[in-house]
Write a protein that holds these residues in place. Structure first.
Motif, mmCIF file in Angstrom:
data_model
loop_
_atom_site.group_PDB
_atom_site.id
_atom_site.type_symbol
_atom_site.label_atom_id
_atom_site.label_comp_id
_atom_site.label_asym_id
_atom_site.label_seq_id
_atom_site.Cartn_x
_atom_site.Cartn_y
_atom_site.Cartn_z
ATOM 1 N N TYR A 40 -0.366 4.934 10.824
ATOM 2 C CA TYR A 40 -1.720 5.196 10.334
ATOM 3 C C TYR A 40 -2.621 3.990 10.597
ATOM 4 C CZ TYR A 40 0.294 9.113 7.619
ATOM 5 O OH TYR A 40 0.930 10.262 7.230
ATOM 6 N N TYR A 41 -2.092 2.811 10.340
ATOM 7 C CA TYR A 41 -2.861 1.576 10.499
ATOM 8 C C TYR A 41 -3.219 1.348 11.963
ATOM 9 C CZ TYR A 41 -4.051 -3.390 10.344
ATOM 10 O OH TYR A 41 -4.688 -4.601 10.474
ATOM 11 N N LYS A 42 -2.275 1.617 12.860
ATOM 12 C CA LYS A 42 -2.493 1.357 14.283
ATOM 13 C C LYS A 42 -3.385 2.399 14.949
ATOM 14 C CE LYS A 42 1.702 -1.282 15.325
ATOM 15 N NZ LYS A 42 2.953 -1.330 16.132
ATOM 16 N N THR A 43 -3.268 3.662 14.530
ATOM 17 C CA THR A 43 -3.985 4.733 15.224
ATOM 18 C C THR A 43 -5.226 5.248 14.491
ATOM 19 O OG1 THR A 43 -2.693 6.510 14.204
ATOM 20 C CG2 THR A 43 -1.804 5.493 16.222
ATOM 21 N N GLY A 44 -5.256 5.054 13.182
ATOM 22 C CA GLY A 44 -6.361 5.603 12.405
ATOM 23 C C GLY A 44 -6.246 7.096 12.185
ATOM 24 N N ILE A 45 -5.038 7.644 12.419
ATOM 25 C CA ILE A 45 -4.812 9.084 12.238
ATOM 26 C C ILE A 45 -3.776 9.312 11.142
ATOM 27 C CG2 ILE A 45 -3.980 11.216 13.309
ATOM 28 C CD1 ILE A 45 -5.024 10.210 15.955
ATOM 29 N N GLY A 46 -4.103 10.161 10.176
ATOM 30 C CA GLY A 46 -3.194 10.490 9.084
ATOM 31 C C GLY A 46 -2.482 11.797 9.335
ATOM 32 N N LEU A 47 -1.163 11.781 9.239
ATOM 33 C CA LEU A 47 -0.362 12.986 9.453
ATOM 34 C C LEU A 47 -0.078 13.723 8.150
ATOM 35 C CD1 LEU A 47 2.203 11.556 12.050
ATOM 36 C CD2 LEU A 47 0.103 12.833 12.504
ATOM 37 N N THR A 48 0.143 12.981 7.081
ATOM 38 C CA THR A 48 0.379 13.575 5.759
ATOM 39 C C THR A 48 0.163 12.509 4.702
ATOM 40 O OG1 THR A 48 1.964 14.741 4.339
ATOM 41 C CG2 THR A 48 2.867 13.090 5.835
ATOM 42 N N ILE A 54 0.833 -1.197 0.000
ATOM 43 C CA ILE A 54 0.000 0.000 0.000
ATOM 44 C C ILE A 54 0.870 1.251 0.000
ATOM 45 C CG2 ILE A 54 -0.180 0.246 2.506
ATOM 46 C CD1 ILE A 54 -3.156 0.933 2.055
ATOM 47 N N SER A 55 0.449 2.284 -0.725
ATOM 48 C CA SER A 55 1.213 3.534 -0.780
ATOM 49 C C SER A 55 0.844 4.414 0.399
ATOM 50 C CB SER A 55 0.904 4.268 -2.082
ATOM 51 O OG SER A 55 -0.440 4.725 -2.090
ATOM 52 N N LEU A 56 1.689 5.404 0.656
ATOM 53 C CA LEU A 56 1.432 6.324 1.752
ATOM 54 C C LEU A 56 0.113 7.063 1.539
ATOM 55 C CD1 LEU A 56 2.467 7.604 4.388
ATOM 56 C CD2 LEU A 56 3.596 9.343 2.993
ATOM 57 N N VAL A 57 -0.146 7.485 0.322
ATOM 58 C CA VAL A 57 -1.369 8.233 0.064
ATOM 59 C C VAL A 57 -2.600 7.370 0.289
ATOM 60 C CG1 VAL A 57 -1.396 7.761 -2.436
ATOM 61 C CG2 VAL A 57 -2.544 9.794 -1.540
ATOM 62 N N GLU A 58 -2.532 6.085 -0.079
ATOM 63 C CA GLU A 58 -3.663 5.193 0.144
ATOM 64 C C GLU A 58 -3.839 4.909 1.625
ATOM 65 O OE1 GLU A 58 -6.022 4.208 -1.888
ATOM 66 O OE2 GLU A 58 -5.069 5.489 -3.393
ATOM 67 N N ALA A 59 -2.737 4.749 2.341
ATOM 68 C CA ALA A 59 -2.815 4.539 3.787
ATOM 69 C C ALA A 59 -3.451 5.754 4.454
ATOM 70 C CB ALA A 59 -1.425 4.285 4.353
ATOM 71 N N PHE A 60 -3.082 6.933 3.970
ATOM 72 C CA PHE A 60 -3.634 8.173 4.503
ATOM 73 C C PHE A 60 -5.143 8.239 4.269
ATOM 74 C CE2 PHE A 60 -4.786 12.668 3.969
ATOM 75 C CZ PHE A 60 -4.312 13.214 5.152
ATOM 76 N N LYS A 61 -5.571 7.882 3.077
ATOM 77 C CA LYS A 61 -6.999 7.932 2.732
ATOM 78 C C LYS A 61 -7.826 6.983 3.595
ATOM 79 C CE LYS A 61 -6.567 9.304 -2.139
ATOM 80 N NZ LYS A 61 -6.754 8.853 -3.551
ATOM 81 N N GLN A 62 -7.209 5.903 4.056
ATOM 82 C CA GLN A 62 -7.932 4.913 4.849
ATOM 83 C C GLN A 62 -8.043 5.284 6.329
ATOM 84 O OE1 GLN A 62 -6.377 0.955 4.172
ATOM 85 N NE2 GLN A 62 -6.403 1.202 1.953
ATOM 86 N N THR A 63 -7.352 6.343 6.754
ATOM 87 C CA THR A 63 -7.424 6.724 8.167
ATOM 88 C C THR A 63 -8.768 7.371 8.492
ATOM 89 O OG1 THR A 63 -6.365 8.857 7.661
ATOM 90 C CG2 THR A 63 -4.935 7.038 8.400
ATOM 91 N N LYS A 64 -9.165 7.250 9.746
ATOM 92 C CA LYS A 64 -10.440 7.825 10.194
ATOM 93 C C LYS A 64 -10.321 9.326 10.412
ATOM 94 C CE LYS A 64 -14.031 7.315 13.728
ATOM 95 N NZ LYS A 64 -14.457 6.561 14.944
ATOM 96 N N TYR A 65 -9.155 9.767 10.881
ATOM 97 C CA TYR A 65 -8.916 11.181 11.165
ATOM 98 C C TYR A 65 -7.677 11.668 10.421
ATOM 99 C CZ TYR A 65 -11.786 9.996 15.274
ATOM 100 O OH TYR A 65 -12.768 9.549 16.114
ATOM 101 N N GLN A 66 -7.706 12.943 10.031
ATOM 102 C CA GLN A 66 -6.522 13.596 9.471
ATOM 103 C C GLN A 66 -6.286 14.891 10.243
ATOM 104 O OE1 GLN A 66 -9.117 12.819 6.882
ATOM 105 N NE2 GLN A 66 -8.236 10.766 6.956
ATOM 106 N N ILE A 67 -5.018 15.222 10.486
ATOM 107 C CA ILE A 67 -4.717 16.354 11.368
ATOM 108 C C ILE A 67 -4.887 17.713 10.697
ATOM 109 C CG2 ILE A 67 -3.123 15.027 12.806
ATOM 110 C CD1 ILE A 67 -0.844 16.564 11.318
ATOM 111 N N ALA A 68 -4.875 17.753 9.379
ATOM 112 C CA ALA A 68 -4.879 19.045 8.687
ATOM 113 C C ALA A 68 -6.133 19.231 7.838
ATOM 114 C CB ALA A 68 -3.638 19.167 7.803
ATOM 115 N N GLY A 69 -6.388 20.475 7.477
ATOM 116 C CA GLY A 69 -7.444 20.786 6.529
ATOM 117 C C GLY A 69 -8.836 20.833 7.135
ATOM 118 N N ASN A 70 -9.803 21.028 6.259
ATOM 119 C CA ASN A 70 -11.207 21.131 6.667
ATOM 120 C C ASN A 70 -12.044 19.939 6.249
ATOM 121 O OD1 ASN A 70 -11.194 23.787 7.910
ATOM 122 N ND2 ASN A 70 -10.802 24.599 5.864
#
Length: 361
Positions: free
Chosen positions: A312-320, A5-21
């Motif tokens: 990302y997989y363990k916490t469900g939070i995407g940093l970037t 899995i790529s970083l961007v796909e891992a990011f998309k699968q997270t429940k929360y993201q720290i940035a943006g609206n």
């Protein structure tokens, strides 16, 4: 999560993201349109109540005589500089080496308007009064970007802007504000948009960054200036038959988020401190001056991607969703804080940074 899995796909699968609206999906437009009267008439080729009312609202907010709505900031700023060059009869402008016009617009200013650009100041620093005073060539306009995005959103001292403005007036140099993120710097300066705008002859603001609208920009200034900008807007093909989807979303999200800029700023300071508490991580600036900053991590790109995917997989939070390689052993990414940060449970936020501290030792 799979091994490939790529970083961007891992990011998309997270429940929360720290940035943006939030996600830039159709819901952004649907939410804005849910508040609109179905019988509301659209604008037509730059005219009509819906566009004129919004332009007047933004002119008042920025403390300017007049304002024009543009489909893009790229179009608006090139036109602003063209107008000032024509006024003085000098086809030269100055701006920072990492200005959006210099590195992201395929030389549009030079190729479309034959305007010569003078790069002012050092790449890693800000434009200072001395840089302007030491200009050896005559220019029509100086562009200041507040904040300076490509170096982490740094800002000059407010008195520096005042002194540059006074010097430009004295020398007959027009001063233009690249205020794509103007809303986001008001808490730091503790000034209104109109107070900052009063130091500039023309001002550009964006509606899809901190505000989180669909797209679009405002160019504001004196009435003669904005009237000329309408002519150039038509020449650039910017007078679409209707711009109301952009205007409605800009107006809706402006009203929804403009009062949150102080909170975004405070959250950015908190978040940067969390990043700086981790080994091998440094934010620029160390203490943010707006809702944005850059994160620099002294790790090789591929190794860090694997670490982040696991977190990302363990916490469900995407940093970037991306890492930009700065050299063989270091990467960086940008963070712009919005509504999403406060949606993350505090215990989950602590967990992701505790895990990051362990993994980066």
């Amino acid at each position: 999560m799979t091994e490939n899995i790529s970083l961007v796909e891992a990011f998309k699968q997270t429940k929360y993201q720290i940035a943006g609206n939030g996600k830039r999906d159709i819901q952004v437009l649907k939410e804005a349109f849910d508040q609109v009267d179905r019988q509301q008439e659209s604008d037509i080729y730059g005219n009509g109540k819906i566009i004129e009312a919004f332009q007047e609202k933004m002119a008042t907010y920025l403390g300017k005589e007049s304002a024009v709505f543009f489909p893009s900031g790229t179009m608006a700023q090139q036109i602003a500089l063209r107008i000032w060059c024509d006024e003085k009869g000098v086809k030269k402008v100055a701006y920072h080496p990492l200005s959006h016009l210099e590195i992201h617009e395929e030389d549009g200013l030079k190729e479309l308007h034959y305007i010569e650009t003078i790069l002012l100041g050092e790449e890693a620093g800000l434009i200072e009064l001395e840089d302007v005073q030491n200009l050896e060539e005559e220019i029509a306009c100086l562009l200041l970007e507040l904040p300076q995005r490509e170096i982490g959103g740094k800002l000059p001292d407010y008195q520096t802007i005042v002194k540059i403005s006074e010097y430009c007036k004295e020398k007959g140099i027009r001063l233009h504000l690249d205020g794509a993120r103007l809303f986001e710097i008001l808490p730091y300066y503790q000034k209104s948009a109109a107070e900052i705008g009063s130091l500039f002859d023309s001002v550009y603001i964006s509606f899809y960054k901190g505000i989180g609208g669909l797209a679009g920009a405002i160019l504001a200034g004196g009435k003669e200036f904005t009237q000329q900008s309408k002519v150039w807007k038509r020449r650039h093909g910017g007078d679409l038959i209707s711009l109301y989807p952009y205007i409605i979303s800009a107006d809706y999200y402006f009203d929804k988020r403009i009062s949150k800029m102080e909170q975004y700023y405070e959250d950015a300071i908190e978040l940067a401190a969390l990043f700086n508490s981790c080994p091998s991580i440094q934010t620029k600036p160390a203490v943010p001056v707006s809702n944005m900053f850059h994160v620099h991590i002294a790790w090789p790109k591929e190794q860090l991607e694997a670490v982040l995917e696991e977190i990302y997989y363990k916490t469900g939070i995407g940093l970037t969703s991306y890492l930009r390689q700065t050299n063989q052993s270091s990467v960086s990414f940008e963070v712009s804080v919005g509504d999403q940060y406060n949606s993350i449970p505090r215990d989950k936020l602590r967990e992701v940074f505790q895990l990051l501290q362990v993994k980066l030792k």
